[in-house]
Design a protein around this motif. Structure first.
Motif, mmCIF file in Angstrom:
data_model
loop_
_atom_site.group_PDB
_atom_site.id
_atom_site.type_symbol
_atom_site.label_atom_id
_atom_site.label_comp_id
_atom_site.label_asym_id
_atom_site.label_seq_id
_atom_site.Cartn_x
_atom_site.Cartn_y
_atom_site.Cartn_z
ATOM 1 N N ASP A 73 39.298 14.602 -3.763
ATOM 2 C CA ASP A 73 40.684 15.060 -3.868
ATOM 3 C C ASP A 73 41.326 13.730 -4.425
ATOM 4 N N GLY A 74 42.182 13.781 -5.424
ATOM 5 C CA GLY A 74 42.902 12.760 -6.129
ATOM 6 C C GLY A 74 42.271 11.791 -6.819
ATOM 7 N N TYR A 75 40.890 12.036 -6.966
ATOM 8 C CA TYR A 75 40.039 11.218 -7.760
ATOM 9 C C TYR A 75 39.610 11.670 -9.173
ATOM 10 N N GLY A 76 39.554 11.060 -10.222
ATOM 11 C CA GLY A 76 39.236 11.476 -11.739
ATOM 12 C C GLY A 76 37.650 11.690 -11.851
ATOM 13 N N ALA A 77 37.297 12.762 -10.922
ATOM 14 C CA ALA A 77 35.911 13.297 -11.013
ATOM 15 C C ALA A 77 35.723 14.698 -10.721
ATOM 16 N N ILE A 78 34.848 15.344 -11.401
ATOM 17 C CA ILE A 78 34.835 16.979 -11.508
ATOM 18 C C ILE A 78 33.399 17.079 -10.952
ATOM 19 N N LEU A 79 33.200 18.195 -10.189
ATOM 20 C CA LEU A 79 31.817 18.377 -9.846
ATOM 21 C C LEU A 79 31.233 19.640 -10.675
ATOM 22 N N VAL A 80 30.382 19.706 -11.140
ATOM 23 C CA VAL A 80 29.596 20.468 -12.047
ATOM 24 C C VAL A 80 28.466 21.214 -11.462
ATOM 25 N N ASP A 81 28.373 22.633 -11.451
ATOM 26 C CA ASP A 81 27.311 23.243 -10.836
ATOM 27 C C ASP A 81 26.352 23.309 -11.962
ATOM 28 N N LEU A 82 25.419 22.880 -12.091
ATOM 29 C CA LEU A 82 24.333 23.011 -13.230
ATOM 30 C C LEU A 82 23.920 24.201 -13.515
ATOM 31 N N ALA A 83 23.632 25.222 -12.430
ATOM 32 C CA ALA A 83 23.407 26.477 -12.479
ATOM 33 C C ALA A 83 24.310 27.478 -13.102
ATOM 34 N N ALA A 84 25.373 27.220 -13.384
ATOM 35 C CA ALA A 84 26.606 27.845 -13.807
ATOM 36 C C ALA A 84 27.221 27.347 -15.208
ATOM 37 N N VAL A 85 27.094 26.163 -15.563
ATOM 38 C CA VAL A 85 27.870 25.297 -16.535
ATOM 39 C C VAL A 85 27.265 25.937 -17.906
ATOM 40 N N ASP A 86 28.200 26.166 -18.811
ATOM 41 C CA ASP A 86 27.828 26.255 -20.314
ATOM 42 C C ASP A 86 27.335 24.824 -20.854
ATOM 43 N N PRO A 87 25.971 24.891 -21.284
ATOM 44 C CA PRO A 87 25.354 23.592 -21.999
ATOM 45 C C PRO A 87 26.505 22.870 -22.789
ATOM 46 N N ASP A 88 26.971 23.660 -23.661
ATOM 47 C CA ASP A 88 27.989 23.030 -24.647
ATOM 48 C C ASP A 88 29.277 22.345 -23.991
ATOM 49 N N GLN A 89 29.740 22.965 -22.883
ATOM 50 C CA GLN A 89 30.815 22.465 -22.302
ATOM 51 C C GLN A 89 30.155 21.462 -21.593
ATOM 52 N N LEU A 90 29.014 21.374 -20.801
ATOM 53 C CA LEU A 90 28.405 20.124 -20.321
ATOM 54 C C LEU A 90 28.286 19.077 -21.177
ATOM 55 N N ARG A 91 27.899 19.262 -22.370
ATOM 56 C CA ARG A 91 27.652 18.066 -23.195
ATOM 57 C C ARG A 91 29.138 17.427 -23.436
ATOM 58 N N GLU A 92 30.211 18.260 -23.818
ATOM 59 C CA GLU A 92 31.536 17.612 -23.880
ATOM 60 C C GLU A 92 31.925 16.809 -22.852
ATOM 61 N N LEU A 93 31.594 17.154 -21.604
ATOM 62 C CA LEU A 93 32.070 16.661 -20.285
ATOM 63 C C LEU A 93 31.201 15.315 -20.154
ATOM 64 N N ILE A 94 30.005 15.502 -20.624
ATOM 65 C CA ILE A 94 29.233 14.147 -20.556
ATOM 66 C C ILE A 94 29.628 13.159 -21.464
ATOM 67 N N GLU A 95 30.232 13.515 -22.400
ATOM 68 C CA GLU A 95 30.753 12.493 -23.514
ATOM 69 C C GLU A 95 31.820 12.018 -22.939
ATOM 70 N N GLU A 96 32.839 12.928 -22.636
ATOM 71 C CA GLU A 96 34.262 12.344 -22.148
ATOM 72 C C GLU A 96 34.034 11.449 -20.803
ATOM 73 N N SER A 97 33.078 11.770 -20.266
ATOM 74 C CA SER A 97 32.658 10.840 -18.829
ATOM 75 C C SER A 97 32.177 9.665 -19.305
ATOM 76 N N TRP A 98 31.518 9.421 -20.305
ATOM 77 C CA TRP A 98 30.845 8.300 -20.891
ATOM 78 C C TRP A 98 31.992 7.515 -21.374
ATOM 79 N N ARG A 99 32.899 8.120 -22.148
ATOM 80 C CA ARG A 99 34.058 7.502 -22.694
ATOM 81 C C ARG A 99 34.894 6.876 -21.944
ATOM 82 N N ARG A 100 34.989 7.247 -20.484
ATOM 83 C CA ARG A 100 35.900 6.890 -19.317
ATOM 84 C C ARG A 100 35.468 5.540 -18.917
ATOM 85 N N LYS A 101 34.270 5.302 -19.227
ATOM 86 C CA LYS A 101 33.367 4.326 -18.381
ATOM 87 C C LYS A 101 32.881 3.196 -19.419
#
Length: 117
Positions: A73-101
């Motif tokens: 809560d209040g922290y800039g991190a999202i939890l992703v269920d790998l069993a439910a995530v769309d692979p294309d959306q996951l790719r975008e989220l990985i890149e955004e996470s990389w950009r943040r760091k």
């Protein structure tokens, strides 16, 4: 369902990504900073960095692939269920996470040098 190996493969297309550990669990880092972590406390859960506004939007979407816990809560991190995530959306989220760091110089070089995919 994307596996951790597939997450690593997606992230490895980005510059200077290294496999490591973070809180004793498998993780990915750029310039020594963690941007993705497999949660040992929740099988199939992946922690990715994001803006608080993006986190709120993902949670509000009702998509079961995205969740949080009180710890995040209040922290800039999202939890992703790998069993439910769309692979294309996951790719975008990985890149955004990389950009943040990633350091600004590395982000700029990546943006100018190549298209990721």
């Amino acid at each position: 369902m994307p596996s951790w190996a597939e997450v690593v493969a997606m992230a490895s297309e980005l510059p200077e990504v290294e496999e490591s550990t973070w809180f004793r669990t498998p993780s990915l880092k750029v310039a020594g900073k963690g941007f993705a972590r497999l949660r040992a406390e929740a099988e199939g859960g992946l922690v990715l960095m994001c803006a608080l506004e993006e986190k709120e939007a993902l949670l509000a979407s009702g998509d079961p692939a995205y969740y949080t816990t009180p710890h995040y809560d209040g922290y800039g991190a999202i939890l992703v269920d790998l069993a439910a995530v769309d692979p294309d959306q996951l790719r975008e989220l990985i890149e955004e996470s990389w950009r943040r760091k990633a350091p600004a110089k590395l982000r700029k070089a990546h943006e100018q040098g190549s298209v990721w995919r």
